[in-house]
Design an enzyme around this catalytic site. Structure first.
Site, PDB file in Angstrom:
ATOM      1  N   HIS A   1      -3.760   6.937   2.069  1.00  0.00           N
ATOM      2  CA  HIS A   1      -4.070   5.599   1.555  1.00  0.00           C
ATOM      3  C   HIS A   1      -5.449   5.197   2.072  1.00  0.00           C
ATOM      4  O   HIS A   1      -5.790   5.436   3.236  1.00  0.00           O
ATOM      5  CB  HIS A   1      -3.006   4.614   2.047  1.00  0.00           C
ATOM      6  CG  HIS A   1      -3.359   3.188   1.777  1.00  0.00           C
ATOM      7  ND1 HIS A   1      -3.683   2.735   0.522  1.00  0.00           N
ATOM      8  CD2 HIS A   1      -3.468   2.106   2.607  1.00  0.00           C
ATOM      9  CE1 HIS A   1      -3.965   1.446   0.574  1.00  0.00           C
ATOM     10  NE2 HIS A   1      -3.843   1.042   1.837  1.00  0.00           N
TER      11      HIS A   1
ATOM     12  N   CYS B   1       0.815  -1.225   0.000  1.00  0.00           N
ATOM     13  CA  CYS B   1       0.000   0.000   0.000  1.00  0.00           C
ATOM     14  C   CYS B   1       0.845   1.270   0.000  1.00  0.00           C
ATOM     15  O   CYS B   1       0.344   2.354  -0.297  1.00  0.00           O
ATOM     16  CB  CYS B   1      -0.943  -0.006   1.193  1.00  0.00           C
ATOM     17  SG  CYS B   1      -1.953  -1.464   1.188  1.00  0.00           S
TER      18      CYS B   1
ATOM     19  N   ASN C   1     -10.113  -0.662  -1.131  1.00  0.00           N
ATOM     20  CA  ASN C   1      -8.655  -0.542  -1.034  1.00  0.00           C
ATOM     21  C   ASN C   1      -8.037  -1.064  -2.336  1.00  0.00           C
ATOM     22  O   ASN C   1      -8.050  -2.262  -2.594  1.00  0.00           O
ATOM     23  CB  ASN C   1      -8.176  -1.354   0.179  1.00  0.00           C
ATOM     24  CG  ASN C   1      -6.683  -1.244   0.413  1.00  0.00           C
ATOM     25  OD1 ASN C   1      -5.943  -0.760  -0.445  1.00  0.00           O
ATOM     26  ND2 ASN C   1      -6.238  -1.705   1.560  1.00  0.00           N
TER      27      ASN C   1
HETATM   28  O1  UT7 Z   1      -4.035  -1.500   3.219  1.00  0.00           O
HETATM   29  C1  UT7 Z   1      -3.162  -2.388   3.820  1.00  0.00           C
HETATM   30  C2  UT7 Z   1      -3.206  -2.306   5.282  1.00  0.00           C
HETATM   31  N1  UT7 Z   1      -4.416  -2.873   5.797  1.00  0.00           N
HETATM   32  C3  UT7 Z   1      -5.139  -2.196   6.675  1.00  0.00           C
HETATM   33  O2  UT7 Z   1      -4.825  -1.079   7.009  1.00  0.00           O
HETATM   34  C4  UT7 Z   1      -6.332  -2.912   7.270  1.00  0.00           C
HETATM   35  C5  UT7 Z   1      -6.296  -2.791   8.771  1.00  0.00           C
HETATM   36  N2  UT7 Z   1      -7.370  -3.524   9.423  1.00  0.00           N
HETATM   37  C6  UT7 Z   1      -8.665  -3.160   9.335  1.00  0.00           C
HETATM   38  O3  UT7 Z   1      -9.004  -2.219   8.643  1.00  0.00           O
HETATM   39  C7  UT7 Z   1      -9.670  -3.901  10.173  1.00  0.00           C
HETATM   40  O4  UT7 Z   1      -8.997  -4.765  11.072  1.00  0.00           O
HETATM   41  C8  UT7 Z   1     -10.694  -4.741   9.354  1.00  0.00           C
HETATM   42  C9  UT7 Z   1     -11.628  -3.826   8.592  1.00  0.00           C
HETATM   43  C10 UT7 Z   1      -9.960  -5.674   8.378  1.00  0.00           C
HETATM   44  C11 UT7 Z   1     -11.553  -5.583  10.299  1.00  0.00           C
HETATM   45  O5  UT7 Z   1     -12.201  -4.718  11.227  1.00  0.00           O
HETATM   46  P1  UT7 Z   1     -12.115  -5.035  12.802  1.00  0.00           P
HETATM   47  O6  UT7 Z   1     -12.902  -3.973  13.450  1.00  0.00           O
HETATM   48  O7  UT7 Z   1     -10.674  -5.150  13.159  1.00  0.00           O
HETATM   49  O8  UT7 Z   1     -12.866  -6.389  12.886  1.00  0.00           O
HETATM   50  P2  UT7 Z   1     -12.348  -7.754  13.553  1.00  0.00           P
HETATM   51  O9  UT7 Z   1     -11.384  -8.433  12.631  1.00  0.00           O
HETATM   52  O10 UT7 Z   1     -11.942  -7.510  14.958  1.00  0.00           O
HETATM   53  O11 UT7 Z   1     -13.685  -8.576  13.593  1.00  0.00           O
HETATM   54  C12 UT7 Z   1     -14.780  -8.186  14.436  1.00  0.00           C
HETATM   55  C13 UT7 Z   1     -15.900  -9.195  14.262  1.00  0.00           C
HETATM   56  C14 UT7 Z   1     -15.451 -10.642  14.368  1.00  0.00           C
HETATM   57  O12 UT7 Z   1     -16.516 -11.379  14.986  1.00  0.00           O
HETATM   58  P3  UT7 Z   1     -16.448 -11.768  16.540  1.00  0.00           P
HETATM   59  O13 UT7 Z   1     -15.200 -12.595  16.678  1.00  0.00           O
HETATM   60  O14 UT7 Z   1     -16.370 -10.453  17.274  1.00  0.00           O
HETATM   61  O15 UT7 Z   1     -17.710 -12.526  16.746  1.00  0.00           O
HETATM   62  C15 UT7 Z   1     -15.312 -11.081  12.940  1.00  0.00           C
HETATM   63  O16 UT7 Z   1     -15.471 -12.482  12.783  1.00  0.00           O
HETATM   64  O17 UT7 Z   1     -16.456  -9.071  12.952  1.00  0.00           O
HETATM   65  C16 UT7 Z   1     -16.428 -10.326  12.278  1.00  0.00           C
HETATM   66  N3  UT7 Z   1     -16.209 -10.107  10.855  1.00  0.00           N
HETATM   67  C17 UT7 Z   1     -17.204  -9.819   9.990  1.00  0.00           C
HETATM   68  N4  UT7 Z   1     -18.529  -9.696  10.147  1.00  0.00           N
HETATM   69  C18 UT7 Z   1     -19.269  -9.383   9.076  1.00  0.00           C
HETATM   70  C19 UT7 Z   1     -15.027 -10.083  10.165  1.00  0.00           C
HETATM   71  N5  UT7 Z   1     -15.248  -9.816   8.876  1.00  0.00           N
HETATM   72  C20 UT7 Z   1     -16.586  -9.638   8.736  1.00  0.00           C
HETATM   73  C21 UT7 Z   1     -17.412  -9.323   7.631  1.00  0.00           C
HETATM   74  N6  UT7 Z   1     -18.745  -9.207   7.856  1.00  0.00           N
HETATM   75  N7  UT7 Z   1     -16.926  -9.138   6.406  1.00  0.00           N
END
Ligand code: UT7
Length: 330
Positions: free
Chosen positions: A256, A116, A286
């Protein structure tokens, strides 16, 4: 002798027509529009579909757009740098392939792989070629066909990424416009959180690596989020301090586009209000190396000659950085 800086004299962009909306994704994996919007800010992404289509097919229209706006023939380009993690092939490089498709005969070029942050790495490299005095027209492209490495059964990554390309033309300037400073960083210990495991010399492609889905993006979202929030905000602030730039001196933050919450945190740290932040994540998702030039492409009509803009990125590697540009185009 007057100092030569690399001014951005034209901007081009391209996104494919086909859309992948949050509603489409709801039918493919266990997710919902509300979750995607609130956690990331994304509403839809553009996807390059069709047999035989690759990243160079995003690069070519973006470069043509840039040349048309500047009124130059592609053959006037002396060097083409493509930042990408999704090259057409490992070799020849995508810059090579793109030059051939554009009918460019007199340029050399190469790819830069820094995820990125690729566009910022490439912009800084391209700017040094201009600053050296040896080159008059260098094109820097950020382009990724992320759909080629996304596992559309993995809801944690497939909602995030889209395809696209953005390009800038760099030309010498002696009035102080253009790329004025960059702080670029990397930390390879972050690789475990965001990578594509197979396909390189460590794990060459085999039936087993394909069966284990190791040719897709792997991301452990939470640690990446944590490092991104502090990394992108800190480096942007460091760039401001180093160059004695106050919040009121900055016209635009060009971040980004990985997650709106990361962008908001960076803007807050820099003391910038939302009106000074370029945001198009809702339309493209992204696009990895393409996000920053696609912002410039979308928001060009709002930029004024002399505006101080700060470009900032964080991504796989980890790689991150911030670049100060004084806008040249009227
Ligand atoms: O560009 C390159 C660099 N990358 C980044 O900068 C990305 C950085 N990370 C992020 O932006 C975030 O971590 C994400 C958007 C990828 C994920 O958001 P989060 O708030 O960190 O969610 P999480 O991974 O902690 O997941 C929260 C919950 C989980 O469920 P439980 O365990 O709380 O029951 C996941 O299983 O959301 C669930 N989950 C989803 N639910 C619905 C994960 N993906 C999804 C989804 N739809 N697509």
């Amino acid at each position: 002798m007057q100092k030569i800086t690399a001014a951005i004299t034209s901007v081009g962009g391209y996104v494919p027509e086909d859309l992948l909306t949050n509603e489409d994704l709801e039918k493919m994996v266990e997710t919902n529009d509300e979750w995607i919007r609130t956690r990331t800010g994304i509403v839809e992404r553009h996807i390059l579909r069709g047999e035989g289509k690759a990243t160079s097919d995003l690069v070519v229209p973006a470069v043509r757009d840039l040349c048309a706006k500047r009124g130059i023939d592609p053959n006037e380009i002396e060097c083409l740098i493509v930042a990408t993690v999704t090259p057409d092939m490992l070799f020849p490089n995508t810059a090579n392939v793109s030059c051939d498709k554009l009918g460019i005969k007199n340029a050399w070029g190469f790819d830069i792989l820094a995820a990125c942050s690729g566009f910022l790495y490439a912009l800084t490299t391209g700017a040094s070629l201009i600053e050296s005095g040896r080159y008059k027209k260098v094109v820097v492209v950020g382009a990724d066909k992320m759909s080629s490495i996304v596992d559309y059964t993995d809801r944690t990554t497939c909602i995030l990424f889209g395809d696209g390309a953005g390009a800038v033309l760099l030309e010498p300037n002696t009035e102080g416009f253009g790329v004025l400073d960059s702080i670029l960083k990397s930390d390879g210990s972050g690789g475990k959180y965001l990578h594509m495991k197979a396909g390189g010399s460590l794990n060459p492609p085999s039936a087993e690596t394909v069966a284990r889905k190791e040719h897709f993006i792997y991301q452990d979202g939470q640690p990446v989020f944590k490092f991104a929030v502090t990394g992108m905000a800190d480096v942007s602030y460091e760039l401001m301090e180093k160059n004695h730039l106050k919040s009121e001196d900055i016209a635009w933050l060009v971040p980004h586009q990985a997650n709106k919450r990361i962008i908001d945190a960076t803007a807050r740290r820099m003391g910038l209000s939302d009106e000074k932040v370029m945001l198009n994540i809702q339309r493209y998702g992204n696009t990895t190396a393409a996000t920053i030039p696609l912002c410039l492409w979308d928001f060009q009509s709002k930029l004024k000659k002399g505006d101080n803009i700060v470009l900032a990125a964080f991504g796989g590697g980890f790689t991150w950085g911030a670049t100060w540009v004084k806008w040249f185009i009227n």
